[in-house]
Design a protein around this motif. Structure first.
Motif, mmCIF file in Angstrom:
data_model
loop_
_atom_site.group_PDB
_atom_site.id
_atom_site.type_symbol
_atom_site.label_atom_id
_atom_site.label_comp_id
_atom_site.label_asym_id
_atom_site.label_seq_id
_atom_site.Cartn_x
_atom_site.Cartn_y
_atom_site.Cartn_z
ATOM 1 N N LEU A 57 -29.079 28.301 -43.222
ATOM 2 C CA LEU A 57 -27.838 28.672 -43.895
ATOM 3 C C LEU A 57 -28.110 29.864 -44.797
ATOM 4 C CD1 LEU A 57 -26.454 25.148 -44.917
ATOM 5 C CD2 LEU A 57 -25.796 26.529 -42.940
ATOM 6 N N SER A 79 -27.279 20.903 -40.862
ATOM 7 C CA SER A 79 -25.875 21.092 -41.197
ATOM 8 C C SER A 79 -25.074 21.373 -39.934
ATOM 9 C CB SER A 79 -25.716 22.269 -42.165
ATOM 10 O OG SER A 79 -26.526 22.121 -43.307
ATOM 11 N N VAL A 134 -21.915 23.894 -38.799
ATOM 12 C CA VAL A 134 -21.069 25.010 -39.203
ATOM 13 C C VAL A 134 -20.068 25.301 -38.096
ATOM 14 C CG1 VAL A 134 -22.823 26.032 -40.695
ATOM 15 C CG2 VAL A 134 -22.726 26.695 -38.297
ATOM 16 N N GLU A 135 -18.905 25.814 -38.501
ATOM 17 C CA GLU A 135 -17.886 26.219 -37.533
ATOM 18 C C GLU A 135 -17.958 27.723 -37.352
ATOM 19 O OE1 GLU A 135 -13.047 26.565 -37.053
ATOM 20 O OE2 GLU A 135 -13.879 25.151 -38.510
ATOM 21 N N VAL A 192 -18.740 32.970 -39.294
ATOM 22 C CA VAL A 192 -18.912 31.601 -39.767
ATOM 23 C C VAL A 192 -17.722 31.241 -40.642
ATOM 24 C CG1 VAL A 192 -20.368 30.010 -41.068
ATOM 25 C CG2 VAL A 192 -21.424 31.803 -39.677
ATOM 26 N N ARG A 218 -16.814 28.058 -41.842
ATOM 27 C CA ARG A 218 -17.066 27.077 -42.900
ATOM 28 C C ARG A 218 -18.248 26.211 -42.509
ATOM 29 N NH1 ARG A 218 -13.657 21.879 -41.774
ATOM 30 N NH2 ARG A 218 -13.084 22.159 -39.603
ATOM 31 N N THR A 219 -18.786 25.535 -43.521
ATOM 32 C CA THR A 219 -19.805 24.517 -43.288
ATOM 33 C C THR A 219 -19.100 23.172 -43.230
ATOM 34 O OG1 THR A 219 -21.514 25.795 -44.421
ATOM 35 C CG2 THR A 219 -21.911 23.443 -44.151
ATOM 36 N N ASN A 274 -23.054 19.014 -44.435
ATOM 37 C CA ASN A 274 -24.396 19.311 -44.929
ATOM 38 C C ASN A 274 -24.926 18.050 -45.583
ATOM 39 O OD1 ASN A 274 -25.995 20.533 -47.679
ATOM 40 N ND2 ASN A 274 -26.678 21.172 -45.655
#
Length: 391
Positions: free
Chosen positions: A349, A357, A359-360, A367, A369-370, A373
């Motif tokens: 990250l 994590s 992520v999208e 990227v 959003r996360t 996590n």
């Protein structure tokens, strides 16, 4: 001085007698020996192998031996009740005859000794009405209740990576280095690709959700160096050929391509270097695009290549570089159900190593959003078939 020396000699003599007496006592035993703990049947049981859940979520097929023996039988467990039963014993399937078997009796016994039984995952049909598995040179098919086992393919034709197309009309498989299609109704076999150069073959494929296009992985193993050496392990020495990367060539030459369900020439995707490690290919729900995830040959960079429509031109839209050492293989990928982005598992990250994590990532590589996590490790994840949790 002599007095002290005499006392020391007497003390040593007494100690020696005590040690000698102790050595004559029986050795205490605390449970099984080391040899027994590492032999079969395993005292604490045999772990199940390759559990595979049916698409409707009602049955799990797996390999297991309830006695702890090495060879696993085929089992089925009902879900969610947990009721389980053996549906096929490994020894009930006879081995195919070998007309020209030149092995020694010792080698034949070794085959029996190291036969692990059912260890590979089965392949369920999309409607959960049957499943396919391979064992002892045959590809078998069984109904959803674990009954009516029938061989599909025998002997010299022993394909691998057998799977159903989404519409269940065909079975796809790799045989002799090429992709082959089997019509379940007419039982017609059709070769879809025509890779023929020595040392080259297909070893991977991924079908689009509508079943009309297939991504295939091509590789060239001819770059491996060959060497001949003597084998002195037998009563009579033999000359053997072995392969090693000894000639200085790069040995992981590979390409990703596209081909239609009716076969033809493979269109290779651009943007991916010839020398790479392919990790996964995922199609979007509307069949219009795909993401390919791959690593450089030094395992230091992970890249996502985006392909849209029928155009084989790939765009490298997202990349991760290892802050130190190398990128690991934990990079599961799955499209959002609405097709608006990709969910990627990662441990990098903002350019730094982090806890695992999710992520999208948008199709353009941004990227968004996360999603998740956690300080604890996360296992592999897949898109739920009847849930919008990942949307």
């Amino acid at each position: 001085m002599r007095l002290h020396l005499g006392l020391i000699v007497a003390a040593l003599a007494g100690l020696a007698s005590v040690v000698s007496a102790q050595n004559q006592l029986p050795t205490p035993r605390y449970g099984p020996s080391i040899e027994r703990l590492h032999s079969y049947p395993i005292l604490n049981g045999r772990s199940p192998a390759s559990p595979t859940l049916s698409p409707d979520g009602t049955r799990i097929v797996f390999g297991w031996n309830q006695t702890g023996a090495f060879k696993r039988d085929l089992w089925m467990m009902e879900y969610p009740s947990g009721a389980r039963r053996q549906i096929m014993a490994a020894d009930t399937l006879e081995r195919l005859p070998n007309q020209d078997d030149a092995r020694t009796e010792e080698q034949k016994k070794e085959e029996l000794t190291y036969d692990g039984g059912f260890t590979s995952p089965v392949e369920w049909s999309p409607d959960s009405q049957e499943f396919i598995f391979g064992y002892r040179g045959r590809t078998w098919i069984m109904d959803r209740d674990g009954k009516n086992a029938k061989p599909l393919f025998d002997g010299a034709f022993y394909p691998y990576s057998v799977s159903y197309t989404p519409d269940e009309k065909y079975l796809l498989m790799i045989a002799d280095g090429n992709l082959v299609r089997f019509d379940r109704k007419t039982r017609e076999m059709k070769q879809l690709t025509f890779i023929s150069r020595p040392g080259t073959s297909l070893g991977f494929y991924s079908v689009s959700p509508d079943g009309k296009r297939i991504a295939v992985g091509w590789s060239d193993s001819s770059k491996f160096g060959s060497h001949i050496m003597m084998d002195f392990t037998k009563e009579r020495s033999e000359v053997r050929g072995i392969s090693r990367m000894w000639n200085g060539n790069r040995a992981i030459d590979a390409q990703l391509g596209l081909v239609g369900i009716d076969g033809g020439m493979v269109q290779y995707i651009t943007g991916i270097p010839r020398f790479h490690w392919l990790m996964d290919v995922v199609w979007s729900p509307d069949n219009s695009q795909l993401f390919a995830g791959w690593k450089t040959e030094d395992h230091k960079t992970f890249t996502l290549t985006h392909v849209f429509g029928n155009n084989p031109e790939g765009r490298n839209v997202y990349a991760e570089t290892a802050p130190s050492n190398y990128i690991n293989n934990w990079r599961p990928m799955v499209w959002r159900r609405d097709g608006e982005g990709l969910l990627l598992g990662t441990d990098v990250l903002a350019g730094k190593f982090a806890h695992r994590s999710i992520v999208e990532i948008k199709p353009n590589g941004q990227v968004a959003r996360t999603v998740f996590n956690e300080k604890y490790d996360v296992g592999n994840f897949t898109r739920p078939k009847h849930s919008d949790r990942l949307v």
